[in-house]
Scaffold this active site. Structure first.
Site, PDB file in Angstrom:
ATOM      1  N   SER A 416      42.291  35.426  42.121  1.00 31.92           N
ATOM      2  CA  SER A 416      41.828  34.067  42.411  1.00 31.92           C
ATOM      3  C   SER A 416      42.246  33.586  43.793  1.00 31.92           C
ATOM      4  O   SER A 416      41.713  32.600  44.282  1.00 31.92           O
ATOM      5  CB  SER A 416      42.367  33.091  41.363  1.00 31.92           C
ATOM      6  OG  SER A 416      43.785  33.093  41.372  1.00 31.92           O
ATOM      7  N   HIS A 437      35.384  36.827  40.561  1.00 28.51           N
ATOM      8  CA  HIS A 437      36.339  35.783  40.200  1.00 28.51           C
ATOM      9  C   HIS A 437      35.794  34.917  39.076  1.00 28.51           C
ATOM     10  O   HIS A 437      34.884  34.099  39.269  1.00 28.51           O
ATOM     11  CB  HIS A 437      36.672  34.909  41.419  1.00 28.51           C
ATOM     12  CG  HIS A 437      37.643  33.816  41.099  1.00 28.51           C
ATOM     13  ND1 HIS A 437      37.588  32.565  41.672  1.00 28.51           N
ATOM     14  CD2 HIS A 437      38.701  33.782  40.247  1.00 28.51           C
ATOM     15  CE1 HIS A 437      38.562  31.817  41.181  1.00 28.51           C
ATOM     16  NE2 HIS A 437      39.244  32.539  40.321  1.00 28.51           N
ATOM     17  N   GLU A 449      32.448  33.693  40.983  1.00 29.00           N
ATOM     18  CA  GLU A 449      32.344  33.858  42.431  1.00 29.00           C
ATOM     19  C   GLU A 449      32.314  35.342  42.757  1.00 29.00           C
ATOM     20  O   GLU A 449      33.213  36.101  42.370  1.00 29.00           O
ATOM     21  CB  GLU A 449      33.529  33.190  43.132  1.00 29.00           C
ATOM     22  CG  GLU A 449      33.506  31.675  43.031  1.00 29.00           C
ATOM     23  CD  GLU A 449      34.731  31.025  43.644  1.00 29.00           C
ATOM     24  OE1 GLU A 449      34.598  29.958  44.263  1.00 29.00           O
ATOM     25  OE2 GLU A 449      35.849  31.585  43.516  1.00 29.00           O
ATOM     26  N   ASN A 487      38.723  27.195  44.806  1.00 32.40           N
ATOM     27  CA  ASN A 487      40.157  26.968  44.995  1.00 32.40           C
ATOM     28  C   ASN A 487      40.485  26.519  46.411  1.00 32.40           C
ATOM     29  O   ASN A 487      41.421  25.743  46.622  1.00 32.40           O
ATOM     30  CB  ASN A 487      40.940  28.232  44.650  1.00 32.40           C
ATOM     31  CG  ASN A 487      40.998  28.473  43.154  1.00 32.40           C
ATOM     32  OD1 ASN A 487      40.603  27.619  42.363  1.00 32.40           O
ATOM     33  ND2 ASN A 487      41.477  29.634  42.758  1.00 32.40           N
TER      34      ASN A 487
END
Length: 595
Positions: A416, A437, A449, A487
């Protein structure tokens, strides 16, 4: 007063002085004068008119009055006129001219001469402190602060030092009558929700400017990964790219820690692409322009999946693969861990969950197993690594995978926050590796992702996309740098929110309420951080800050303190941000009393 405001009376001819009154209803409870009918002012006038207030729209620009006159009867101000007509009859005056402080001071000074004594005035200034405007405006000055005026159900309300209680009560009474919830906050440039979210929106624009991800994929990632009703670039389009750029530039000049506006904002504004108000911005809004999602190629992915790991993410990915019809093996370090993981997966499979992709021919879960026998790798079509987030551990694992897996096995890391290339290069198969991800909980979250490396083949990328689609996921693609899309946007935002709390700019309750109500967030930043875990946030923020390709501040001091005190949030039985700040405040009381 829209784009070329004048602050003195004028006798120039205008197309209309007064609009047609509304239908004969009960008299409006309040009269509000909106001065400046540009994008923000016109949206405010429409919102207040729809709420049943008597609105006087005031502007010295004939074109602004014409635009207001073209509104539907239910949204058109009852009166349209030039300054200063209408100011003296208002119960509340709202100044909504463009942001430069000098212009606002001039307009507020003119309003002071014409409004009735005791009539409060609201400014839409977002980047100028009220203390710097109060001498021009006089008593009764407040700031109405929000992110966008087209969806105005809640605002942050700041109060100038000399504004009295009677004026404050009148402002709240009128806003309540309009159906607008007011969150009273301190006076700071950017306020709370607008400043925090503008920083995130700007970073999203930087991603597009850098070619890191497409505008479509950035918006999709934030909608699906963060639960937003629309993406950050769509939000910028709604605000107005010229307005957002100018506000960001002024906030940056004030040293608030914001990065300079993304150059793509200048480029789009120079093309006349101002967002929704001009028909195009990051996307097109002309009549008949349908929103189309790019269709990417897929390729047969294979049937045998091995998920390596036994933690929450590994078991969630394995469950999703089973439901998606893949023959799935969860590969753990020991038979004990494999048995525990199998029990969790088996329990989850018996519960209701989203169905697999409707295109799947499978009518139920595919065969699956959990084991520590690494011979399963020898027949794998797809391997998804979901072990501990430690670079050296992942590198050792991929070195093994490169030796034992079949030549065409798709090798994916579910990292991540670590660089995909650094995790996977030891496999020695650059064409067959990439990042895949997933988001937690993997069976439920609809987003994946895709993070190709520099030498990932188009065929591998197409296979990975097919895997995700078979699981019922929507994919976005981005470059290989820390945090990927979601993120890299989310954790700096949480970090900045902690900075506001640490500086005493807001309480945890006020901050969460403002971001939910004014900012439209599904969760306030305090509750979200407690849900994610302060330890996770600290680790991600450290990695983002260490990556030279990512612009983000160092972890907030408060974030470091939360982790050191083991106030991690939900995982530590409720010991999170609120509890920590409460305990810290209590600990300072004896010292203050002694002093």
């Amino acid at each position: 007063m829209a784009d070329h405001a004048r602050t003195t009376p004028t006798t120039d001819s205008v197309p209309t002085a007064d609009s047609v009154p509304s239908a004969e209803d009960a008299p409006p409870p309040f009269t509000v004068a909106v001065v400046g009918l540009g994008g923000t002012g016109l949206a405010l006038a429409r919102r207040l008119t729809r709420a049943g207030l008597r609105v006087i729209g005031i502007d010295d620009d004939p074109a602004a009055l014409v635009r207001a006159l073209r509104l539907s009867p239910g949204e058109r101000p009852r009166t349209l006129t030039r300054f200063p007509a209408g100011v003296a009859s208002a119960d509340l005056v709202i100044e909504a001219v463009p942001e430069p402080a000098a212009l606002k001071r001039a307009v507020l000074a003119s309003l002071r001469e014409h409004r009735r004594p005791g009539t409060p005035v609201l400014t839409t200034a977002l980047t100028t402190a009220l203390a710097n405007l109060e001498d021009a405006a006089g008593p009764g000055l407040f700031a109405l602060r929000f992110l966008r005026a087209d969806a105005l159900d809640a605002v942050e309300l700041a109060r100038a030092p000399r504004a009295g209680d009677a004026a404050a009560a009148r402002v709240l009474e009128i806003l309540t009558a309009a159906g607008i919830k007011a969150h009273q906050v301190g006076d700071r440039p950017g306020s709370l929700a607008p400043g925090l979210l503008l920083g995130l929106l700007n970073e999203a624009a930087w991603m597009v400017h850098d070619g890191y991800a497409s505008a479509e994929d950035v918006d999709t990632a934030v909608r699906l990964g963060c639960g937003w009703s629309e993406g950050p670039l769509a939000a910028l389009d709604a605000i107005g790219l010229d307005t957002a750029r100018d506000v960001l530039a002024r906030l940056g000049d004030l040293g608030g820690g914001l990065r300079a506006p993304a150059p793509i904002l200048d480029e789009l504004v120079a093309q006349g692409a101002l967002g929704a108000k001009s028909g195009r911005g990051f996307r097109r809004y002309e009549e008949g322009a349908a929103e189309r999602r790019t269709v990417h190629p897929t390729a047969p992915p294979g049937r045998n999946v091995v998920v390596i790991g036994s933690g929450t993410m590994a078991t969630g990915i394995a469950e999703a693969c089973v439901r998606g019809g893949f023959r799935t093996t969860l590969l753990a370090r020991s038979e004990e861990k494999a048995a525990a993981a199998a029990e969790r997966i088996d329990f989850a499979l018996q519960r209701n969950a989203p169905p697999a992709d409707a295109s799947s021919d499978d009518t139920g879960p595919a065969p699956w197993t959990a084991t520590s026998d690494r011979s399963a790798l020898a027949s794998a079509d797809i391997v998804v690594e979901a072990v501990v987030e430690d670079l050296e551990v992942k590198r050792r694992l991929f070195a093994e995978l490169g030796k034992v897996c079949p030549p065409n096995t798709l090798l994916a890391t579910s990292t991540s926050s670590l660089p995909v290339g650094a995790c996977t290069e030891t496999a020695g198969r650059p064409a067959h590796v990439l990042g895949l991800h997933f988001f937690n909980p993997a069976p439920l979250m609809p987003l994946v992702e895709l993070v190709p490396g520099e030498r990932t083949s188009a065929h591998t990328l197409a296979r990975a996309r097919a895997v995700a689609e078979r699981l019922g996921k929507q994919t976005v693609e981005c470059g290989d740098r820390a945090g990927f899309i979601v993120n890299a946007l989310l954790f700096p935002y949480l970090n900045e929110a902690l900075g506001l709390l640490d500086a005493g700019e807001a309480t945890t309750a006020t901050l969460d309420l403002a971001l939910k109500s004014v900012g439209g967030q599904p969760l306030g930043p305090v509750r979200l951080l407690d849900t994610v875990g302060a330890d996770v946030a600290l680790e991600v923020q450290r990695r983002l800050h260490a990556d030279p390709a990512v612009w983000t501040p160092a972890p907030a001091t408060l974030l470091e303190q939360l982790v050191a005190a083991q106030h991690l949030g939900r995982k530590t039985a409720g010991k999170g941000v609120r509890a920590y700040l409460t305990a810290r405040a209590a600990a300072t009381v004896p010292a203050a009393v002694a002093a």
